[in-house]
Design a protein around this motif. Structure first.
Motif, PDB file in Angstrom:
ATOM      1  N   PRO A 104      80.716  44.136  47.711  1.00  0.00           N
ATOM      2  CA  PRO A 104      80.138  45.417  48.119  1.00  0.00           C
ATOM      3  C   PRO A 104      78.618  45.312  48.229  1.00  0.00           C
ATOM      4  CG  PRO A 104      81.596  45.662  46.203  1.00  0.00           C
ATOM      5  CD  PRO A 104      81.336  44.206  46.370  1.00  0.00           C
ATOM      6  N   LYS A 105      78.061  45.963  49.215  1.00  0.00           N
ATOM      7  CA  LYS A 105      76.603  46.017  49.305  1.00  0.00           C
ATOM      8  C   LYS A 105      76.051  46.664  48.033  1.00  0.00           C
ATOM      9  CE  LYS A 105      76.097  46.065  54.326  1.00  0.00           C
ATOM     10  NZ  LYS A 105      75.638  46.804  55.521  1.00  0.00           N
ATOM     11  N   GLY A 106      74.933  46.147  47.575  1.00  0.00           N
ATOM     12  CA  GLY A 106      74.350  46.637  46.334  1.00  0.00           C
ATOM     13  C   GLY A 106      74.584  45.703  45.160  1.00  0.00           C
ATOM     14  N   THR A 107      75.431  44.678  45.365  1.00  0.00           N
ATOM     15  CA  THR A 107      75.707  43.736  44.275  1.00  0.00           C
ATOM     16  C   THR A 107      74.901  42.444  44.424  1.00  0.00           C
ATOM     17  OG1 THR A 107      77.606  42.783  45.473  1.00  0.00           O
ATOM     18  CG2 THR A 107      78.062  44.614  43.978  1.00  0.00           C
ATOM     19  N   GLU A 108      73.974  42.429  45.353  1.00  0.00           N
ATOM     20  CA  GLU A 108      73.242  41.192  45.649  1.00  0.00           C
ATOM     21  C   GLU A 108      72.559  40.588  44.410  1.00  0.00           C
ATOM     22  OE1 GLU A 108      73.429  43.418  49.578  1.00  0.00           O
ATOM     23  OE2 GLU A 108      73.183  43.926  47.453  1.00  0.00           O
ATOM     24  N   ALA A 109      71.922  41.412  43.606  1.00  0.00           N
ATOM     25  CA  ALA A 109      71.209  40.897  42.433  1.00  0.00           C
ATOM     26  C   ALA A 109      72.183  40.305  41.420  1.00  0.00           C
ATOM     27  CB  ALA A 109      70.379  42.011  41.792  1.00  0.00           C
ATOM     28  N   LYS A 110      73.303  40.977  41.226  1.00  0.00           N
ATOM     29  CA  LYS A 110      74.317  40.473  40.287  1.00  0.00           C
ATOM     30  C   LYS A 110      74.915  39.150  40.788  1.00  0.00           C
ATOM     31  CE  LYS A 110      75.688  45.061  38.632  1.00  0.00           C
ATOM     32  NZ  LYS A 110      76.797  46.067  38.561  1.00  0.00           N
ATOM     33  N   VAL A 111      75.087  39.061  42.092  1.00  0.00           N
ATOM     34  CA  VAL A 111      75.630  37.828  42.673  1.00  0.00           C
ATOM     35  C   VAL A 111      74.649  36.674  42.487  1.00  0.00           C
ATOM     36  CG1 VAL A 111      76.225  36.674  44.840  1.00  0.00           C
ATOM     37  CG2 VAL A 111      77.185  38.920  44.318  1.00  0.00           C
ATOM     38  N   GLU A 112      73.355  36.953  42.610  1.00  0.00           N
ATOM     39  CA  GLU A 112      72.364  35.901  42.401  1.00  0.00           C
ATOM     40  C   GLU A 112      72.430  35.368  40.972  1.00  0.00           C
ATOM     41  OE1 GLU A 112      70.420  34.278  44.582  1.00  0.00           O
ATOM     42  OE2 GLU A 112      71.589  35.425  46.055  1.00  0.00           O
ATOM     43  N   GLU A 113      72.673  36.242  40.016  1.00  0.00           N
ATOM     44  CA  GLU A 113      72.842  35.805  38.627  1.00  0.00           C
ATOM     45  C   GLU A 113      74.079  34.926  38.485  1.00  0.00           C
ATOM     46  OE1 GLU A 113      72.893  39.054  35.920  1.00  0.00           O
ATOM     47  OE2 GLU A 113      70.987  39.908  36.635  1.00  0.00           O
ATOM     48  N   LEU A 114      75.168  35.351  39.139  1.00  0.00           N
ATOM     49  CA  LEU A 114      76.411  34.571  39.098  1.00  0.00           C
ATOM     50  C   LEU A 114      76.200  33.197  39.735  1.00  0.00           C
ATOM     51  CD1 LEU A 114      79.436  34.190  38.619  1.00  0.00           C
ATOM     52  CD2 LEU A 114      79.848  35.398  40.787  1.00  0.00           C
ATOM     53  N   LYS A 115      75.531  33.164  40.869  1.00  0.00           N
ATOM     54  CA  LYS A 115      75.279  31.893  41.557  1.00  0.00           C
ATOM     55  C   LYS A 115      74.428  30.963  40.681  1.00  0.00           C
ATOM     56  CE  LYS A 115      74.077  32.194  45.938  1.00  0.00           C
ATOM     57  NZ  LYS A 115      73.415  32.732  47.162  1.00  0.00           N
ATOM     58  N   LYS A 116      73.478  31.545  39.975  1.00  0.00           N
ATOM     59  CA  LYS A 116      72.636  30.740  39.081  1.00  0.00           C
ATOM     60  C   LYS A 116      73.485  30.107  37.978  1.00  0.00           C
ATOM     61  CE  LYS A 116      68.454  31.000  36.241  1.00  0.00           C
ATOM     62  NZ  LYS A 116      67.358  31.882  35.745  1.00  0.00           N
ATOM     63  N   ASP A 117      74.400  30.901  37.423  1.00  0.00           N
ATOM     64  CA  ASP A 117      75.275  30.389  36.361  1.00  0.00           C
ATOM     65  C   ASP A 117      76.217  29.314  36.901  1.00  0.00           C
ATOM     66  OD1 ASP A 117      74.116  32.081  34.528  1.00  0.00           O
ATOM     67  OD2 ASP A 117      75.637  33.640  34.740  1.00  0.00           O
ATOM     68  N   LEU A 118      76.803  29.564  38.065  1.00  0.00           N
ATOM     69  CA  LEU A 118      77.702  28.578  38.664  1.00  0.00           C
ATOM     70  C   LEU A 118      76.937  27.314  39.052  1.00  0.00           C
ATOM     71  CD1 LEU A 118      79.865  30.854  41.029  1.00  0.00           C
ATOM     72  CD2 LEU A 118      80.646  29.723  38.938  1.00  0.00           C
ATOM     73  N   GLY A 119      75.722  27.510  39.556  1.00  0.00           N
ATOM     74  CA  GLY A 119      74.904  26.380  39.982  1.00  0.00           C
ATOM     75  C   GLY A 119      74.520  25.453  38.848  1.00  0.00           C
ATOM     76  N   SER A 120      74.506  25.984  37.632  1.00  0.00           N
ATOM     77  CA  SER A 120      74.175  25.142  36.480  1.00  0.00           C
ATOM     78  C   SER A 120      75.282  24.134  36.191  1.00  0.00           C
ATOM     79  CB  SER A 120      73.932  26.008  35.241  1.00  0.00           C
ATOM     80  OG  SER A 120      75.140  26.637  34.824  1.00  0.00           O
ATOM     81  N   LEU A 121      76.453  24.349  36.815  1.00  0.00           N
ATOM     82  CA  LEU A 121      77.602  23.466  36.594  1.00  0.00           C
ATOM     83  C   LEU A 121      77.784  22.453  37.716  1.00  0.00           C
ATOM     84  CD1 LEU A 121      80.134  26.198  35.397  1.00  0.00           C
ATOM     85  CD2 LEU A 121      78.767  24.662  33.975  1.00  0.00           C
TER      86      LEU A 121
END
Length: 210
Positions: free
Chosen positions: A95-112
């Motif tokens: 959903p639009k509006g979740t961009e900031a939360k997704v960036e946090e998720l991507k950061k966590d996934l990217g650490s792996l």
């Protein structure tokens, strides 16, 4: 007798195993098409498409933080073993509006590890509901526009799955809350669809060379 036993182990058993698995691929090497002509994500975001891609399609919804466990399960059990294959992608419809939360998720996934084939697209609620409805499953999208289930979509934008899942009927999606579902079923089905495309490619190459 020992020599005979050694010969059987070294030569006969591998041949038998090869024939068994080869026949298995021939008989069970295609994952059933459950829904043809699923809506393409290009309708939501023209920068992305499902066409000519093997896609794992998901809907994480508004409460991204509550779906991190699902995303990590999916990343470890399905993404990591297969992400290096050509034309493979993960697409999460957000959903639009979740961009900031997704960036946090991507950061966590990217650490792996490498997450370059995780794609996140953003749409309005009606667009997301229409996209989900086009899958034509027996599953429902929650009010926050999420579902724990993910779906295998082939290069022709058709939904793949199981028509008779251990006697329990049609299996449209795979539950990311269940490591067993990912390990025991989804991993096998992803392997099957890759094998299917590899066999088709080999056949096409052989026909061209003749």
């Amino acid at each position: 007798m020992k020599k005979v036993f050694v010969l059987v182990v070294l030569f006969i058993l591998p041949i038998v195993a090869y024939l068994f698995f080869a026949s298995g691929i021939n008989n069970f090497g295609k994952l059933p098409i459950l829904t043809e002509k699923v809506s393409d994500i290009s309708v939501i975001d023209p920068a992305y498409t499902l066409q000519d891609k093997i896609t794992i399609l998901g809907f994480l919804g508004e409460n991204v933080e509550l779906k991190k466990g699902n995303a990590f399960n999916l990343n470890q059990k399905i993404y990591k073993p297969f992400y290096e294959f050509n034309d493979f992608q993960f697409v999460m419809v957000m959903p639009k509006g979740t961009e900031a939360k997704v960036e946090e998720l991507k950061k966590d996934l990217g650490s792996l590890g490498d997450i370059s084939k995780w794609k996140f697209i953003y749409g309005e609620p009606d667009e997301i509901k229409t996209m989900f409805a086009s899958l034509k499953t027996d599953l429902t999208l929650e009010e926050n526009l999420s579902t724990p289930f993910v779906f295998i979509v082939d290069k022709d934008i058709s939904l793949r799955g199981r028509k008779d899942d251990e006697g329990n009927g049609t299996k449209y999606g795979f539950n990311t809350s269940s490591v067993a579902d990912l390990n025991n079923k989804m991993e096998d089905d992803v392997k099957i669809i890759f094998a299917e495309y590899r066999m088709a490619l080999k056949k096409n190459n052989a026909e061209r060379s003749n």
